[in-house]
Design a protein around this motif. Structure first.
Motif, mmCIF file in Angstrom:
data_model
loop_
_atom_site.group_PDB
_atom_site.id
_atom_site.type_symbol
_atom_site.label_atom_id
_atom_site.label_comp_id
_atom_site.label_asym_id
_atom_site.label_seq_id
_atom_site.Cartn_x
_atom_site.Cartn_y
_atom_site.Cartn_z
ATOM 1 N N PHE A 37 31.851 40.377 25.375
ATOM 2 C CA PHE A 37 30.418 40.090 25.206
ATOM 3 C C PHE A 37 30.108 38.670 25.699
ATOM 4 N N ALA A 38 31.036 37.763 25.445
ATOM 5 C CA ALA A 38 30.846 36.383 25.902
ATOM 6 C C ALA A 38 30.746 36.344 27.429
ATOM 7 N N HIS A 39 31.623 37.085 28.105
ATOM 8 C CA HIS A 39 31.527 37.150 29.575
ATOM 9 C C HIS A 39 30.139 37.659 29.994
ATOM 10 N N VAL A 40 29.646 38.653 29.259
ATOM 11 C CA VAL A 40 28.334 39.228 29.601
ATOM 12 C C VAL A 40 27.236 38.200 29.392
ATOM 13 N N ILE A 41 27.248 37.561 28.226
ATOM 14 C CA ILE A 41 26.202 36.585 27.894
ATOM 15 C C ILE A 41 26.205 35.444 28.910
ATOM 16 N N LEU A 42 27.408 35.048 29.344
ATOM 17 C CA LEU A 42 27.527 33.920 30.278
ATOM 18 C C LEU A 42 27.392 34.364 31.737
ATOM 19 N N LYS A 43 27.178 35.669 31.935
ATOM 20 C CA LYS A 43 27.006 36.219 33.290
ATOM 21 C C LYS A 43 28.156 35.837 34.226
ATOM 22 N N HIS A 44 29.381 35.913 33.720
ATOM 23 C CA HIS A 44 30.539 35.596 34.555
ATOM 24 C C HIS A 44 30.774 36.684 35.606
ATOM 25 N N GLU A 45 31.085 36.254 36.798
ATOM 26 C CA GLU A 45 31.382 37.193 37.871
ATOM 27 C C GLU A 45 32.866 37.507 37.883
ATOM 28 N N MET A 46 33.192 38.711 38.355
ATOM 29 C CA MET A 46 34.610 39.002 38.514
ATOM 30 C C MET A 46 35.088 38.506 39.872
ATOM 31 N N VAL A 47 36.387 38.184 39.946
ATOM 32 C CA VAL A 47 36.918 37.674 41.214
ATOM 33 C C VAL A 47 37.973 38.605 41.800
ATOM 34 N N GLY A 48 38.219 39.729 41.125
ATOM 35 C CA GLY A 48 39.205 40.677 41.627
ATOM 36 C C GLY A 48 39.571 41.640 40.526
ATOM 37 N N TYR A 49 40.662 42.381 40.745
ATOM 38 C CA TYR A 49 41.133 43.327 39.745
ATOM 39 C C TYR A 49 42.544 42.984 39.307
ATOM 40 N N GLU A 50 42.807 43.172 38.013
ATOM 41 C CA GLU A 50 44.186 43.089 37.542
ATOM 42 C C GLU A 50 44.979 44.186 38.241
ATOM 43 N N PRO A 51 46.099 43.820 38.873
ATOM 44 C CA PRO A 51 46.840 44.844 39.621
ATOM 45 C C PRO A 51 47.346 45.986 38.727
ATOM 46 N N ASN A 52 47.720 45.693 37.506
ATOM 47 C CA ASN A 52 48.310 46.743 36.669
ATOM 48 C C ASN A 52 47.283 47.641 36.002
ATOM 49 N N THR A 53 46.245 47.019 35.438
ATOM 50 C CA THR A 53 45.298 47.794 34.631
ATOM 51 C C THR A 53 44.054 48.218 35.402
ATOM 52 N N GLY A 54 43.781 47.571 36.531
ATOM 53 C CA GLY A 54 42.554 47.865 37.258
ATOM 54 C C GLY A 54 41.323 47.237 36.625
ATOM 55 N N LEU A 55 41.528 46.404 35.590
ATOM 56 C CA LEU A 55 40.395 45.753 34.926
ATOM 57 C C LEU A 55 40.007 44.482 35.694
ATOM 58 N N PRO A 56 38.751 44.032 35.508
ATOM 59 C CA PRO A 56 38.296 42.853 36.252
ATOM 60 C C PRO A 56 39.091 41.594 35.931
ATOM 61 N N GLN A 57 39.239 40.768 36.940
ATOM 62 C CA GLN A 57 39.868 39.459 36.800
ATOM 63 C C GLN A 57 38.785 38.394 36.967
ATOM 64 N N ARG A 58 38.966 37.278 36.263
ATOM 65 C CA ARG A 58 37.963 36.216 36.341
ATOM 66 C C ARG A 58 38.623 34.864 36.544
ATOM 67 N N ARG A 59 37.819 33.877 36.860
ATOM 68 C CA ARG A 59 38.334 32.521 37.004
ATOM 69 C C ARG A 59 38.844 32.014 35.660
ATOM 70 N N GLN A 60 39.849 31.143 35.685
ATOM 71 C CA GLN A 60 40.416 30.620 34.433
ATOM 72 C C GLN A 60 39.357 29.906 33.592
ATOM 73 N N GLN A 61 38.507 29.144 34.264
ATOM 74 C CA GLN A 61 37.425 28.442 33.552
ATOM 75 C C GLN A 61 36.550 29.443 32.780
ATOM 76 N N ASP A 62 36.244 30.567 33.421
ATOM 77 C CA ASP A 62 35.413 31.586 32.770
ATOM 78 C C ASP A 62 36.164 32.210 31.593
ATOM 79 N N GLU A 63 37.476 32.414 31.765
ATOM 80 C CA GLU A 63 38.278 32.951 30.663
ATOM 81 C C GLU A 63 38.240 32.004 29.463
ATOM 82 N N ASP A 64 38.408 30.714 29.738
ATOM 83 C CA ASP A 64 38.398 29.732 28.646
ATOM 84 C C ASP A 64 37.047 29.735 27.930
#
Ligand SMILES: [Zn+2]
Length: 176
Positions: free
Chosen positions: A101-128
């Motif tokens: 939900f935090a990613h949604v509220i902050l409108k973070h963009e994805m930068v790719g896909y996790e190779p194993n799960t196929g889930l979105p990957q994000r910048r480390q700053q956005d993760e923090d």
């Protein structure tokens, strides 16, 4: 919940203000727990487990269903669909969802896909930022101060906010 000294004080204060604003919008007092289903409704998010995800590659469903090594991810943005790992403890499921939900509220963009799960990957700053805002949404600073003032023990605080004891500890460390 390792990591995180990389966010500036200003940024953390900004995130805290965003969480307070959300509580205000939803008509919650800071000491009232924010339920994930309330926030999901507010953000018009549909929550799935891998098994209930519509139109998903069976191979991906199989990988997600069998693994503990992922938490949650946004599968679609419009309409918003989030998949989460129901193998985790309920308290952790709550924080996993708050994180998304935090990613949604902050409108973070994805930068790719996790190779194993196929889930979105994000910048480390956005993760923090999502770690912090997720924590603030689950246990707001003033809510935590309220609990401390009430002399509530960590396990009671955890119960009150539907959070893990680790999350309570993390929040306590964050406010010093
Ligand atoms: Zn994330």
């Amino acid at each position: 919940m390792g990591l995180i000294t990389s966010l500036s004080t200003e940024n953390r204060q900004r995130l805290e203000a965003i969480a307070s604003e959300k509580f205000h919008q939803l008509g919650l007092k800071v000491y009232q727990p924010l339920l994930t289903r309330v926030l999901a409704q507010d953000l018009e998010a549909t929550i799935h487990t891998p098994e209930t995800l519509p139109n998903t590659d069976p191979e991906q469903v199989k990988i997600l269903s069998a693994s503990d090594n992922w938490s949650a991810g946004i599968i679609r943005n419009n309409p918003l669909v989030i998949v989460h790992n129901s193998r985790h403890a309920i308290t952790r499921q709550n924080s996993n969802l708050m994180h998304e939900f935090a990613h949604v509220i902050l409108k973070h963009e994805m930068v790719g896909y996790e190779p194993n799960t196929g889930l979105p990957q994000r910048r480390q700053q956005d993760e923090d930022e999502a770690v912090y805002l997720g924590g603030y949404l689950q246990i707001p600073r003033r809510g935590l101060l309220w609990a401390i003032q009430k002399k509530m023990a960590i396990d009671r605080i955890a119960l009150h906010f539907n959070a893990s004891q680790d999350m309570v500890q993390f929040r306590m460390n964050a406010i010093g």
